[in-house]
Design an enzyme around this catalytic site. Structure first.
Site, PDB file in Angstrom:
ATOM      1  N   ASN A  92      58.661 -53.896 -45.288  1.00 31.27           N
ATOM      2  CA  ASN A  92      59.227 -55.236 -45.476  1.00 31.27           C
ATOM      3  C   ASN A  92      60.619 -55.026 -46.074  1.00 31.27           C
ATOM      4  O   ASN A  92      60.762 -54.805 -47.273  1.00 31.27           O
ATOM      5  CB  ASN A  92      58.324 -56.034 -46.421  1.00 31.27           C
ATOM      6  CG  ASN A  92      58.844 -57.428 -46.681  1.00 31.27           C
ATOM      7  OD1 ASN A  92      59.956 -57.773 -46.263  1.00 31.27           O
ATOM      8  ND2 ASN A  92      58.057 -58.223 -47.376  1.00 31.27           N
ATOM      9  N   ARG A  94      57.681 -56.470 -41.168  1.00 30.55           N
ATOM     10  CA  ARG A  94      57.733 -57.908 -41.385  1.00 30.55           C
ATOM     11  C   ARG A  94      59.093 -58.397 -40.902  1.00 30.55           C
ATOM     12  O   ARG A  94      60.129 -57.860 -41.302  1.00 30.55           O
ATOM     13  CB  ARG A  94      57.596 -58.220 -42.865  1.00 30.55           C
ATOM     14  CG  ARG A  94      57.725 -59.698 -43.114  1.00 30.55           C
ATOM     15  CD  ARG A  94      57.795 -59.995 -44.582  1.00 30.55           C
ATOM     16  NE  ARG A  94      57.876 -61.430 -44.785  1.00 30.55           N
ATOM     17  CZ  ARG A  94      58.518 -61.988 -45.794  1.00 30.55           C
ATOM     18  NH1 ARG A  94      59.134 -61.239 -46.685  1.00 30.55           N
ATOM     19  NH2 ARG A  94      58.547 -63.280 -45.926  1.00 30.55           N
ATOM     20  N   HIS A 140      55.862 -67.899 -44.051  1.00 29.95           N
ATOM     21  CA  HIS A 140      54.633 -67.433 -44.705  1.00 29.95           C
ATOM     22  C   HIS A 140      53.441 -67.482 -43.744  1.00 29.95           C
ATOM     23  O   HIS A 140      52.285 -67.523 -44.175  1.00 29.95           O
ATOM     24  CB  HIS A 140      54.249 -68.306 -45.923  1.00 29.95           C
ATOM     25  CG  HIS A 140      55.158 -68.199 -47.097  1.00 29.95           C
ATOM     26  ND1 HIS A 140      55.436 -69.286 -47.911  1.00 29.95           N
ATOM     27  CD2 HIS A 140      55.836 -67.155 -47.614  1.00 29.95           C
ATOM     28  CE1 HIS A 140      56.250 -68.914 -48.873  1.00 29.95           C
ATOM     29  NE2 HIS A 140      56.517 -67.626 -48.716  1.00 29.95           N
ATOM     30  N   ARG A 184      64.124 -71.900 -55.661  1.00 27.90           N
ATOM     31  CA  ARG A 184      64.585 -72.788 -54.576  1.00 27.90           C
ATOM     32  C   ARG A 184      64.185 -74.229 -54.869  1.00 27.90           C
ATOM     33  O   ARG A 184      63.096 -74.485 -55.383  1.00 27.90           O
ATOM     34  CB  ARG A 184      63.955 -72.366 -53.242  1.00 27.90           C
ATOM     35  CG  ARG A 184      64.537 -71.083 -52.707  1.00 27.90           C
ATOM     36  CD  ARG A 184      63.801 -70.628 -51.462  1.00 27.90           C
ATOM     37  NE  ARG A 184      63.209 -69.317 -51.673  1.00 27.90           N
ATOM     38  CZ  ARG A 184      62.311 -68.747 -50.887  1.00 27.90           C
ATOM     39  NH1 ARG A 184      61.882 -69.376 -49.802  1.00 27.90           N
ATOM     40  NH2 ARG A 184      61.830 -67.563 -51.152  1.00 27.90           N
ATOM     41  N   GLU A 192      49.368 -59.868 -47.068  1.00 25.28           N
ATOM     42  CA  GLU A 192      50.227 -59.871 -45.876  1.00 25.28           C
ATOM     43  C   GLU A 192      50.392 -58.468 -45.292  1.00 25.28           C
ATOM     44  O   GLU A 192      50.475 -58.298 -44.077  1.00 25.28           O
ATOM     45  CB  GLU A 192      51.589 -60.478 -46.238  1.00 25.28           C
ATOM     46  CG  GLU A 192      51.500 -61.988 -46.466  1.00 25.28           C
ATOM     47  CD  GLU A 192      52.646 -62.538 -47.293  1.00 25.28           C
ATOM     48  OE1 GLU A 192      52.655 -62.298 -48.533  1.00 25.28           O
ATOM     49  OE2 GLU A 192      53.523 -63.194 -46.728  1.00 25.28           O
TER      50      GLU A 192
END
Ligand code: ADP
Length: 396
Positions: A10, A89, A178, A239, A382
């Site tokens: 990733n 990813r 996601h 965020r 993940e």
């Protein structure tokens, strides 16, 4: 397949997360993170054989970091021959990818085209792909997209009510992110309910530094809170999530540049912006316990927005088999689950305090009373999904 391995990569703009899996039994053999790449203070944390070490890398770019990771995997005795596959990813697959895919020139070009939609993420993901192809040219390289699971969104969910030409000409629409995590926890939940995923309706809440909620109808994503970019939707660590689009014009009128606004909304807002302290939920609870009012406000706005979004997701479902909490906050912060569910009695949720407090990282299970609409905590993984998808592509 004995001793065959799969590496999961990733690659972020200044970081590199990795994991090594056995292709025989899908056990994670090693994992870690190289951070602050590109600076003179790069660091590698490396976990293998039940030991975690932290290594100062000094001045180090992505290429040198990958070399160091591979060296460490070899010296730990875990990578005695090249991996059979590398799973990457990739954040944005646009409308081109609704599943994981073998990487070839054409796929690389399409990921490049999607870079305009994810300028912070896709170029870094592509760099990881390039470097791993150089290191292991014979390994099968597979791309696993954050957006893929959400390609089943309906136009009612993915269109913004702005001129349609922007969608047609520039791909301006909601994509969702996601996806790997939402899909994984939905599969786990279906298994625990002993029902085929195609018969299940779920709302999944992935709450980490980034946060998103998804409505899953008959096993497919039909609505989700993140949009064109991972900035839309819930309040997150740094965020803002949803804001009034009119804020842009106002901020420009007081002298901010669009670059500064973008930075503020992505890096200085959310829990960090409201509390003025941190994006770390654990620290916020400590501060709130000591009477820090802004930490308290940040926590409460977070839960209110989350409850509102969960209620909004129910508009896409005929019924709710389960609401699922996952991600660092979703799995560990029982108080966040409590403050959220207490606003959702209208959907039939009734928390069981003792069950809620007994679930944490690595434990999965119900947190509501028997007669309540079901809510579950399910740890996400993940990296495991990426490793599995890579193996599936190798076998194909
Ligand atoms: P990322 O999106 O970077 O993968 P994570 O899923 O690891 O993030 O989630 C990070 C968030 O989880 C942080 O806000 C962190 O404070 C929070 N978190 C982790 N452990 C706990 C805990 N025990 N209690 C409350 N919050 C926690």
């Amino acid at each position: 397949m004995a001793n065959d391995t799969i590496i999961v990569i990733n690659c972020g703009s200044s970081s590199l997360k990795f994991a090594l899996y056995s292709a025989t039994n899908m056990l994670c053999l090693a994992s870690g993170l190289a951070e602050r790449l590109g600076s003179s203070e790069a660091q590698l944390s490396f976990k293998a054989n039940n030991t975690k070490v932290s290594i100062e890398l000094g001045q180090c770019d992505h290429h040198s970091a990958i070399v160091r990771v591979i060296e460490n995997l070899k010296s730990s005795g875990l990578l005695n021959k090249p991996p059979i596959g590398v799973g990457h990813r990739v954040v944005h697959g646009g409308e081109s990818f609704s599943d994981s895919i073998l990487i070839d020139e054409q796929v690389i070009n399409k990921i490049k085209q999607c870079s305009a939609l994810a300028p912070l993420h896709n170029p870094a993901n592509l760099l990881g792909i390039k470097l791993m192809i150089e290191c292991y040219p014979s390994a099968t390289q597979v791309a696993v997209f954050d957006t893929a699971f959400h390609q089943t969104l309906k136009a009612t969910s993915y269109l913004y009510p702005i001129p349609y030409e922007l969608y047609q000409q520039h791909g301006v629409r909601r994509y969702g992110f996601h996806g790997t995590s939402h899909k994984f926890v939905a599969e786990q939940a279906a298994e625990s309910l002993n029902k085929p995923l195609e018969d299940c309706h779920f709302i999944t809440a992935h709450l980490g530094n980034g946060c998103s909620v998804t409505a899953i109808k008959n096993g497919q994503s039909v609505d989700t809170s993140m949009g064109l970019t991972p900035l839309e939707g819930l309040m997150m660590g740094t965020r803002s999530g949803d804001i009034d689009p009119g804020l842009f014009e106002f901020l420009i009128s007081i002298g901010m540049t669009s670059k500064a606004i973008n930075h503020m909304l992505n890096k200085e807002s959310g829990l960090k912006g409201l509390s003025g302290e941190t994006n770390d939920m654990r620290t916020l609870f400590e501060l709130a316990d000591k009477g820090n009012e802004r930490a308290n406000i940040a926590i409460n706005v977070f839960c209110f927005k989350l409850a509102k979004y969960i209620a909004a997701m129910s508009a896409s479902l005929p019924s709710i088999d389960a609401l699922i909490f996952t991600g660092g906050i979703g799995e560990n912060a029982s108080k966040i689950r409590e403050l959220t569910l207490e606003r959702l009695s209208i959907l039939g949720f009734e928390l069981n305090n003792s069950l809620n407090n007994s679930h944490g990282k690595n434990t999965q299970g119900r947190i509501t009373n028997n007669e309540s609409t079901l809510a579950l905590v399910i740890p996400t993984n993940e990296e495991l999904v990426i490793a599995r998808d890579t193996l599936a592509n190798i076998k194909h």
